[in-house]
Scaffold this motif. Structure first.
Motif, mmCIF file in Angstrom:
data_model
loop_
_atom_site.group_PDB
_atom_site.id
_atom_site.type_symbol
_atom_site.label_atom_id
_atom_site.label_comp_id
_atom_site.label_asym_id
_atom_site.label_seq_id
_atom_site.Cartn_x
_atom_site.Cartn_y
_atom_site.Cartn_z
ATOM 1 N N SER A 30 37.762 20.507 33.446
ATOM 2 C CA SER A 30 38.441 19.743 34.488
ATOM 3 C C SER A 30 37.905 20.026 35.885
ATOM 4 N N GLY A 31 36.969 20.916 36.010
ATOM 5 C CA GLY A 31 36.414 21.209 37.327
ATOM 6 C C GLY A 31 35.276 22.193 37.221
ATOM 7 N N ALA A 32 34.825 22.647 38.346
ATOM 8 C CA ALA A 32 33.738 23.606 38.381
ATOM 9 C C ALA A 32 34.196 24.946 37.800
ATOM 10 N N ILE A 33 33.276 25.673 37.230
ATOM 11 C CA ILE A 33 33.590 26.978 36.658
ATOM 12 C C ILE A 33 33.328 28.041 37.726
ATOM 13 N N PRO A 34 34.379 28.749 38.141
ATOM 14 C CA PRO A 34 34.187 29.764 39.185
ATOM 15 C C PRO A 34 33.409 30.970 38.645
ATOM 16 N N ASP A 35 32.716 31.656 39.529
ATOM 17 C CA ASP A 35 31.970 32.854 39.141
ATOM 18 C C ASP A 35 32.912 34.008 38.820
ATOM 19 N N LYS A 36 34.016 34.092 39.542
ATOM 20 C CA LYS A 36 34.980 35.180 39.346
ATOM 21 C C LYS A 36 36.321 34.614 38.921
ATOM 22 N N MET A 37 37.110 35.459 38.260
ATOM 23 C CA MET A 37 38.463 35.060 37.863
ATOM 24 C C MET A 37 39.308 34.856 39.121
ATOM 25 N N PRO A 38 39.949 33.700 39.263
ATOM 26 C CA PRO A 38 40.842 33.526 40.409
ATOM 27 C C PRO A 38 42.118 34.351 40.215
ATOM 28 N N PHE A 39 42.664 34.833 41.313
ATOM 29 C CA PHE A 39 43.925 35.580 41.312
ATOM 30 C C PHE A 39 43.866 36.811 40.411
ATOM 31 N N ASP A 40 42.699 37.434 40.328
ATOM 32 C CA ASP A 40 42.511 38.605 39.467
ATOM 33 C C ASP A 40 42.939 39.869 40.211
ATOM 34 N N ILE A 41 44.233 39.980 40.430
ATOM 35 C CA ILE A 41 44.810 41.129 41.124
ATOM 36 C C ILE A 41 45.453 42.013 40.054
ATOM 37 N N PRO A 42 45.077 43.274 39.981
ATOM 38 C CA PRO A 42 45.673 44.115 38.935
ATOM 39 C C PRO A 42 47.166 44.337 39.178
ATOM 40 N N TYR A 43 47.874 44.595 38.098
ATOM 41 C CA TYR A 43 49.289 44.926 38.210
ATOM 42 C C TYR A 43 49.432 46.413 38.522
ATOM 43 N N GLY A 44 50.400 46.744 39.346
ATOM 44 C CA GLY A 44 50.680 48.133 39.688
ATOM 45 C C GLY A 44 52.073 48.516 39.249
#
Length: 174
Positions: A30-44
């Motif tokens: 459905s769109g371009a493939i990003p190089d990095k995972m979006p919203f890749d914030i670890p859980y704390g």
């Protein structure tokens, strides 16, 4: 005249078959493939109850300043309720909505406005991601030290009013 209807139906069938034969078996993404995972914030580790209460107080103060009646929820990184407040006169329907906004923001590690924007631009698949997902502004992940430690959700006004109130509290996290 009676012979024309079956002929017209056959013509439609031939055109539909020809069109589907020309469509590739696998559709492009459905769109371009990003190089990095979006919203890749670890859980704390989840914020504590005292911190959650302070966030509620900040959001409530902003809502009172604007004379908006809000329901405000703070959840842990899994989306489980830590603290909740319903201001006097806030609508009952928004109790659950505020909690689901916070849960959505925590579990998906992004502001709920992201889902709202996706719906607005025709990405209806968002509604299939999780039964309790809320695609409305007013839910923010709480990020401390680069990790999601919870989320806050507000409901009772318009989505933009909800977002203004919750953002005041969310922005205090470092």
């Amino acid at each position: 005249m009676q012979n024309l209807v079956p002929i017209a139906c056959m013509a439609c069938l031939v055109m539909a078959t020809t069109a589907s034969a020309q469509t590739p078996a696998s559709q492009p993404s459905s769109g371009a493939i990003p190089d990095k995972m979006p919203f890749d914030i670890p859980y704390g580790t989840a914020i504590g109850l005292d911190a959650a209460k302070k966030l509620l107080a900040m959001a409530e103060a902003e809502a009172k300043r604007r004379d908006w009646k809000m329901n405000i929820a703070v959840v842990d990184p899994n989306g489980d309720l830590l603290a909740f407040e319903r201001m006097d006169g806030a609508q009952y329907a928004s109790i659950d909505v505020s909690q689901r906004k916070a849960r959505t923001a925590a579990r998906f590690r992004r502001e709920t406005r992201v889902f709202y924007n996706q719906f607005e631009t025709g990405h209806a698949y968002v509604g299939t991601l999780e039964p309790g997902l809320v695609a409305s502004p007013g839910g923010f992940p709480l990020v401390e030290g680069g990790k999601v430690v919870g989320a806050i959700g507000c409901s009772g006004g318009t989505g933009d009013q909800d977002a203004v109130v919750c953002k005041v509290a969310a922005d205090t996290m470092k």
